[in-house]
Design an enzyme around this catalytic site. Sequence first.
Site, PDB file in Angstrom:
ATOM      1  N   ASP A 150     -11.045 -23.611   4.221  1.00 11.59           N
ATOM      2  CA  ASP A 150     -11.191 -24.945   4.838  1.00 11.59           C
ATOM      3  C   ASP A 150     -10.352 -25.207   6.101  1.00 11.59           C
ATOM      4  O   ASP A 150      -9.187 -24.828   6.160  1.00 11.59           O
ATOM      5  CB  ASP A 150     -10.739 -26.043   3.860  1.00 11.59           C
ATOM      6  CG  ASP A 150     -11.244 -25.870   2.462  1.00 11.59           C
ATOM      7  OD1 ASP A 150     -12.007 -24.945   2.202  1.00 11.59           O
ATOM      8  OD2 ASP A 150     -10.831 -26.678   1.618  1.00 11.59           O
ATOM      9  N   GLU A 152     -14.728 -32.304  -3.484  1.00 19.22           N
ATOM     10  CA  GLU A 152     -13.611 -31.738  -2.725  1.00 19.22           C
ATOM     11  C   GLU A 152     -13.603 -32.325  -1.306  1.00 19.22           C
ATOM     12  O   GLU A 152     -14.598 -32.878  -0.837  1.00 19.22           O
ATOM     13  CB  GLU A 152     -13.743 -30.201  -2.646  1.00 19.22           C
ATOM     14  CG  GLU A 152     -13.706 -29.537  -4.030  1.00 19.22           C
ATOM     15  CD  GLU A 152     -13.689 -28.005  -3.998  1.00 19.22           C
ATOM     16  OE1 GLU A 152     -12.922 -27.413  -4.744  1.00 19.22           O
ATOM     17  OE2 GLU A 152     -14.465 -27.411  -3.217  1.00 19.22           O
TER      18      GLU A 152
HETATM   19  C1  FRU Z   1     -12.445 -26.303  -0.834  1.00 15.98           C
HETATM   20  C2  FRU Z   1     -11.195 -26.023  -1.661  1.00 15.98           C
HETATM   21  C3  FRU Z   1     -10.311 -27.248  -1.722  1.00 15.98           C
HETATM   22  C4  FRU Z   1      -8.957 -26.675  -1.970  1.00 15.98           C
HETATM   23  C5  FRU Z   1      -9.003 -25.398  -1.168  1.00 15.98           C
HETATM   24  C6  FRU Z   1      -8.240 -24.263  -1.766  1.00 15.98           C
HETATM   25  O1  FRU Z   1     -13.031 -25.172  -0.313  1.00 15.98           O
HETATM   26  O2  FRU Z   1     -11.562 -25.570  -2.942  1.00 15.98           O
HETATM   27  O3  FRU Z   1     -10.730 -28.196  -2.695  1.00 15.98           O
HETATM   28  O4  FRU Z   1      -7.932 -27.523  -1.567  1.00 15.98           O
HETATM   29  O5  FRU Z   1     -10.366 -25.036  -1.051  1.00 15.98           O
HETATM   30  O6  FRU Z   1      -8.163 -23.176  -0.899  1.00 15.98           O
END
Ligand code: FRU
Length: 490
Positions: free
Chosen positions: A26, A208
Site C-alpha cells: 500500500d 481496509e
Molecule cells: C492492505 C493491508 C492493510 C495493512 C497492510 C499491511 O493491503 O492489508 O490493511 O495495513 O496491507 O501490509
Amino acid sequence: MGKTEYYREPYRPQFHFSPKEKWMNDPNGMVYHDGIYHLFYQYYPDDIVWGPMHWGHAVSKDLLHWEHKPIALYPDELGYIFSGSAVVDKANSSGFGTADNPPLVAIFTYHDPIGEKEGKLDYQTQGIAYSLDHGDTWTKYEGNPVIGNPGVKDFRDPKVMWHGESEKWIMTLVAGDRALFYGSDNLKEWELLSEFGKDKGAHGGVWECPDLIPMVVDGTNEVKWVLLISINPGAPNSGSGTQYFVGDFDGTSFATDQTEEKWIDYGTDNYAGVTYNNTPEPDPIFIGWMSNWNYARDTPTEKWRSAMTLPRALKLKQISKDYQLFNYPIEGFNSIIANGSGTTLIVPAGKDHRIDSEKLSQSEIRFTTGSKDFLLRLGNGVNDRLLLTMKGNEGLFLLDRSKSGKVDFQEGFGNIIQRMPVPDLPNGPYEVRIFVDWSSVEIFINNGQYVMTSQIFPNEDYSELTIENLSAETMECIDFQVNGVDRIWE
Ligand code: FRU
C-alpha cells in the site's frame, strides 16, 4: 541500454512508481509539504514477498519523477508498521515542533506479530511519529500506542485529515466490517465519535485502508463527502478492490442513502488507494497499489515486487440523480507524453484496422468515438494478446488477459474475464484513453467515469494494436493517437 540496466529489468514499470528493490504494497502517508509530494509505502526490505512491514519513502516535485529516500519507519517492540497517513500539523497542535517549524506527523497501525501468533484479538493498535526535517528522519511518540485495541481483530489503517469546521483532526479507521471515526485536538488523544458501514456496501472481505474526502460536486457549490473503503477479498472481479460511498459528514458521523455498491476501478489491480493530504490542487489526488492480494506474491518479477497506479485526480459528478466518482490521470502527466497529432480513423462495419508500432509497450492510446461495439487487441509476434471489448449496448466492458503473456504463476490471474458495467455511457462521442506500461494497462473511459487497471506480463513487448468494429455501423475514431510515454527513471 539493455533491459537489465537501472529500471530496465523485464516488466519494470517505466512511468509508474516502483521501489528500487524488494517488496512493496500500500501507499502510505501521502502528504504534500513545502513543494514536495511525499510517498511512503508498505515495504519489506529483505525479500520480494510480504514480511515485517516498514514505511519506505520517496519524494517528488511533480508526482511523476521520484527520488528514493531512506526507510522512514522501522518495526519496533510494539510491532510492524502497517498502513496509515501523514499530516502537516500547521498549528503545532501536537507540540512536537514549533510554530516556525511545524511537524509532519505520521499516524499508522502497529501490528504485533507475537500477539497475532498467540491467537489474541488485540494485536493491532495505532501509533504516531513525527519529523521536523521534511520527512527525512522520524521520531516515534513515547506515549504510543495512541489508540489501544478494544478487542477487534482487524483494527487498522488510520487516515487523518483536518476538519476545519469543527477545528479537529478526524481519523477514519477500519475495524473488520465497518469504519470508525475518531476526533482529536492534538493527534495524541483520540475520542471515538461514531461508526459506519456494518450494513452498507460490499462485505465479501475485511475492510481496509479507508479515506474520507470532502468534495465539491463538479460544476456546483454542493459539498459531498466520499468514503473510500478497500476490501479484500470481495472485489467485483475477485480479490482486492476499492469501493466508495457518497454521503455527508457533519464532523461526527458519516451518513449515506446510497444503496448500490460503487467501485472506483473495476480492474483487478488497484488496491488500498487513498488521497494526498494538504495538496494545492482543487481535486484530490489518488494513488493505489497496482496489485491484488490474490497473486501479489507470485508475479514474475525478481528484483522488486509491485508498482503504484498513475496518480489520478478525483472528480465527483452528478449524473441523473446519481453521484459518480471519476478518476483520471493528473493533468501534469501530459508533460511526459510525446504528443502526436491525431488522425481520424474509419473502420467499416465488421472490419478491423491494425497499427504496428514499437511504441506500444510504453504508450498512451487515445481516441474519441461514438461507437459502442468494438474490440481492441494488443499483441506481439509471439501471439500474446490482451483483449479489451466494449459492448456498450449491453452496458459492459470486458478485459481478457488470459493469453496476454505470462499468466500461469497463479491460477486465477488469467482465467477470469474482468467485467465492468458501463451503464451510463454518453449518447454522443466519448473518450477512450489507455496507458500501457511494461507490466500494466490502465483504461479510462469517458474521462475516468469507467476505469480498469490490470497487470500484464507479455512474453515480448506489445507491438500491434488492432481495432475491430463489432457493430453494423461504420466506426469513427476521432483524434486517434498512439503516443510514446517518457520513462521517469534516469
Ligand atoms: C492492505 C493491508 C492493510 C495493512 C497492510 C499491511 O493491503 O492489508 O490493511 O495495513 O496491507 O501490509
